[in-house]
Scaffold this motif. Sequence first.
Motif, mmCIF file in Angstrom:
data_model
loop_
_atom_site.group_PDB
_atom_site.id
_atom_site.type_symbol
_atom_site.label_atom_id
_atom_site.label_comp_id
_atom_site.label_asym_id
_atom_site.label_seq_id
_atom_site.Cartn_x
_atom_site.Cartn_y
_atom_site.Cartn_z
ATOM 1 N N ALA A 132 0.805 -1.129 0.206
ATOM 2 C CA ALA A 132 -0.069 0.040 -0.079
ATOM 3 C C ALA A 132 0.738 1.246 0.294
ATOM 4 C CB ALA A 132 -1.104 -0.030 1.116
ATOM 5 N N ALA A 133 1.903 1.146 0.866
ATOM 6 C CA ALA A 133 2.916 2.309 1.036
ATOM 7 C C ALA A 133 3.432 2.470 -0.529
ATOM 8 C CB ALA A 133 3.677 2.138 1.806
ATOM 9 N N LYS A 134 3.974 1.671 -0.987
ATOM 10 C CA LYS A 134 4.725 1.422 -2.062
ATOM 11 C C LYS A 134 3.883 2.075 -3.412
ATOM 12 C CE LYS A 134 7.673 -1.186 -5.117
ATOM 13 N NZ LYS A 134 8.386 -2.777 -5.456
ATOM 14 N N CYS A 135 2.812 1.756 -3.494
ATOM 15 C CA CYS A 135 1.748 1.909 -4.685
ATOM 16 C C CYS A 135 0.730 2.852 -4.356
ATOM 17 C CB CYS A 135 1.026 0.531 -5.063
ATOM 18 S SG CYS A 135 2.196 -0.521 -5.863
ATOM 19 N N GLY A 136 0.613 3.555 -3.373
ATOM 20 C CA GLY A 136 -0.066 4.906 -3.327
ATOM 21 C C GLY A 136 -1.585 4.431 -2.767
ATOM 22 N N ALA A 192 -6.811 6.318 -2.404
ATOM 23 C CA ALA A 192 -5.809 5.761 -3.379
ATOM 24 C C ALA A 192 -5.418 6.851 -4.298
ATOM 25 C CB ALA A 192 -6.352 4.916 -4.526
ATOM 26 N N SER A 193 -4.017 7.284 -4.515
ATOM 27 C CA SER A 193 -3.461 8.398 -5.410
ATOM 28 C C SER A 193 -3.851 7.976 -6.947
ATOM 29 C CB SER A 193 -2.054 8.274 -5.344
ATOM 30 O OG SER A 193 -1.591 8.924 -6.372
ATOM 31 N N LEU A 194 -4.370 8.804 -7.711
ATOM 32 C CA LEU A 194 -4.563 8.675 -9.063
ATOM 33 C C LEU A 194 -3.533 8.095 -9.825
ATOM 34 C CD1 LEU A 194 -7.035 11.714 -9.914
ATOM 35 C CD2 LEU A 194 -7.625 9.432 -9.076
ATOM 36 N N LEU A 195 -2.294 8.459 -9.404
ATOM 37 C CA LEU A 195 -1.277 7.736 -9.857
ATOM 38 C C LEU A 195 -0.704 6.501 -9.406
ATOM 39 C CD1 LEU A 195 0.689 11.226 -10.748
ATOM 40 C CD2 LEU A 195 -0.438 9.919 -12.316
ATOM 41 N N ILE A 214 2.565 17.190 -4.766
ATOM 42 C CA ILE A 214 2.875 16.311 -3.495
ATOM 43 C C ILE A 214 1.930 16.131 -2.675
ATOM 44 C CG2 ILE A 214 4.534 16.174 -1.535
ATOM 45 C CD1 ILE A 214 6.082 18.667 -2.722
ATOM 46 N N ILE A 215 1.986 14.716 -2.453
ATOM 47 C CA ILE A 215 0.736 14.241 -1.506
ATOM 48 C C ILE A 215 1.604 13.659 -0.230
ATOM 49 C CG2 ILE A 215 -1.054 12.390 -1.051
ATOM 50 C CD1 ILE A 215 -1.606 12.349 -3.939
#
Length: 926
Positions: A87-91, A106-109, A155-156
């Motif tokens: 989860a931390a690695k992929c957003g 979830a980050s859009l990226l 930046i998130i």
Amino acid sequence: MTWLLGICTLWLLIVVVSAQKQLNVVPGPQMLNVVPSMNINQRSGLQTECVGNMMKLTVDKSLALGSQLEFDAVNGTQIEPLTPNMAAKCGFSIDSDPWGNTKVFASLLNCFAGNEDDAVFDINMRIRVLGIKGGQDVFEVQKTCNYNQWAPREIICDRNYMEVSVNRLPAEITAMRTQSKLGRGQVFDDQWVDTVPEAITSSYNIWRMVFFTPKQKAMVLEDALRTGYGVMTTKSRLVLRSAYDLPETYVENANGIPMKVIRVTTYFKKQWSVTMLDTIAACPTGGLVFTDELITWNFPWINPLIASAETNIIEMFMGIDGKRIDSAQMAARGYSLTIVDYQIVMKLPVGGPDGYYKSHAVNNQYHIRYAIEPMLELLWRDSGVDTTRYKVLFPIKTPLMPRPPRFVDNSDSQLKVFDVLLGVFLYDVELVNITFSGGVLTVAEATARGFIIQEQRFQNGSKAFRLQVPFSDPFVVKTRADLVVTVYTLGIIYGFMILPEHVPFSYSASVEVTLQDIILPTLNGGCDKENFHIQISFGNLGKNFNVMLGTQDLTPERSAEYGVSENATHMSFVVPFLASDVAFELMYPTSLRARLDVLVWEPVNGWSLGDFSIACNFPITMTECFSNGSMSALAVKVESLNQLSPRQLTLRDPSCKPKFSNERFAYFSFDANSCGTTRTFYDGVLMYQNEISLADVPAYQQPLKGVPTTPDPEYRVTVSCFYRLNDTKTVAFFTKPRENEPLPETGYGVLNVVLRLAMDGSYSQFYAQEDYPVIQYLRRPLYFEVSLLQSTDPQIELVLEDCWATLKDDRNSTPRWDLIVDGCVNLDDGYETVFHPVPSDWVQFPTHIKHFEIKMFAFMEQNVILKDQIFVHCDAVLCDINQTDGICRKRCPSSNPLKTNKVRRDTSDQLERTQLSSGRILLLSS
């Protein structure tokens, strides 16, 4: 080299990776390529929304119903479980509140998003609900978000990761670099190769990465991915993502506030061209100030992300749970967002509606803390050229706040119930069990036992627990404080559980109530010719006491001797007047006055619970004169001469000692012409006389010199016999008391006298209270009985002093008609009252009962019946049968032997009078 360094400061990328809804992720070793066979469900309780450059998924608690949730990221047929590292690695970030509601950002990226031109993003997820028995349900989530307002740098700062994405170099920069390179020839390429060693080029054209920790640390892309960093490119952007605890992150203080920083320079190589791209993300990890009412979050405006002092803030927003709120909403909820002295200051009231409280147990003490997740979103411009969009999701939890519950005692002493309230607790605290003095009970067991346990809820969601326990329950400890006071003590240990973590804690309390509720034992008794009859009522203590007779406790052996009988409320026994526990007070010629002292005492504390003393005269032959000229006499040791030894008593002749003696009696038998007996003649009567006294103590029995002595008691009893012709008779017996010797007191008791109406002349059945009014025809007989209840004293006689009838129930009202006057019937009554004798074999004490009969009549005035009812009243007197004067001994002026009651009213205050009245008697017309 000057030109090259300038290029390195740009957040641009030369290489373009084409992706039309294509997953842009470096495959990891845990990637699943096959979708397992599962039940795919579409169900309510799931909500998705796009919030800027993120997607928010909310899972309602009703979906899981207490089961465990697990999440998967999905891209086509590829499914990856979202472990914390993944989860931390992929957003992705996942968090649940105490109610069981879960939020996923979830980050859009993110690594698994479908991306179309960096403007349309498809995010697919699956939720697995793990059942208790091993089964699972799977729910599918699909969300498409449109977002094309990318700033050059975004930046998130999420709960578990930092993410920075930047624009890559446009094509014209690449062309410029190519022309410059051609103009300078091969020399530049050789210098670059010498400066940056050769490395394997990845599919993203990322040659190598240099991390600043702040020291430089280079690694190739594959190593960065294995370390846990998320690195990817899209059509126009480079994305770098890092967990907060990875080794290449570091902490930098900005205006006293710590910030976690990741700084990386990424090198891209394509054919003979190389581009460097700087990326940096910095997220606050502090800056919080707490008071009891307010949370203040300070964000440093001067921080590692700001490249120039000329930076201008273009937009500043506050949000809650990843979603912006406007100024009106902020004002309504008490929030504020300002800039003060190069710090952005956010203030949130503790207990606001967007957060929640949570229970905690610290060293078995109850604490709470408040949690809320504000969001800070900024857009600024550096040097008037490039812009940065900055978003911080910042979960806040206040320090643990002690909240010792309040114990309220509402016990009701009248109802004899402990009633206690304990609170206040948050919604997540459950009462599991309660420990009492007798053991541990679950809530269900305590309820089944009869205890009342209630959970009282309040409007704000908090609650308290109410417990009711009766004083009579065996778990309640009862302690006698004194004679009539009981202390009831209830010790309680509440056992609580904090959910859903199942953290236990306890709370101990004790409550006591002092009541003056002891009913002490009561004692009463009477005498017959030979015995004391004693009855003891236990009160409400039960048989939890000892009985002392005289100076000794009533042992089991003596209980059997005295015929002790008892039930749940009373005990009774009979003590002969010659028993060793009886004290002798006085001697009379034909009787002995004896006293029995009864003491009831509590053995634990030695308290006296009640005492009773009764003294009676018992008939006993003290002197006998026989026709053969012999005499006998009995000497008794009385209480006032407690040092007397009866065996030392003698007649006038000291050699005439008792034929028998013990500690209480001396019995003498002798001839009239012996032992110093004198003889006297007068009026044809011969009197023999002797004296019993205490003999002189022999010298060898006298105490030693210098030893204190007690004077011998004075004891003189004169014994006389009179002889007339051949008739022998005991005529005199007296003692010579000591000077100022006190007389014993008389014992008193309660004597109950009742007036009853019999149903007929047999006096076998009587009207009860509920039978009134009684109806009778005119001139028909009414049979009345007046009786003394409970007394067993044969020396008492019941005498009817006056009886009369009235029209009203008031015994002093008029008109009035006399039935019995001064113990005799009213001779002026045309229908005289008739006394009926009480047979001696009918009751034990006939003198305690009087029967009389009257004829039913009505009061009239001028030949008109005033009212068809009468009430009968009597005054009764209790007399001593030995009394020789007053109403107790005068006879009525009548020859009728049944009319032998006493006459002339005695107004002496020593008489025991009782006032009696009947119920209403109605006249029935024939």
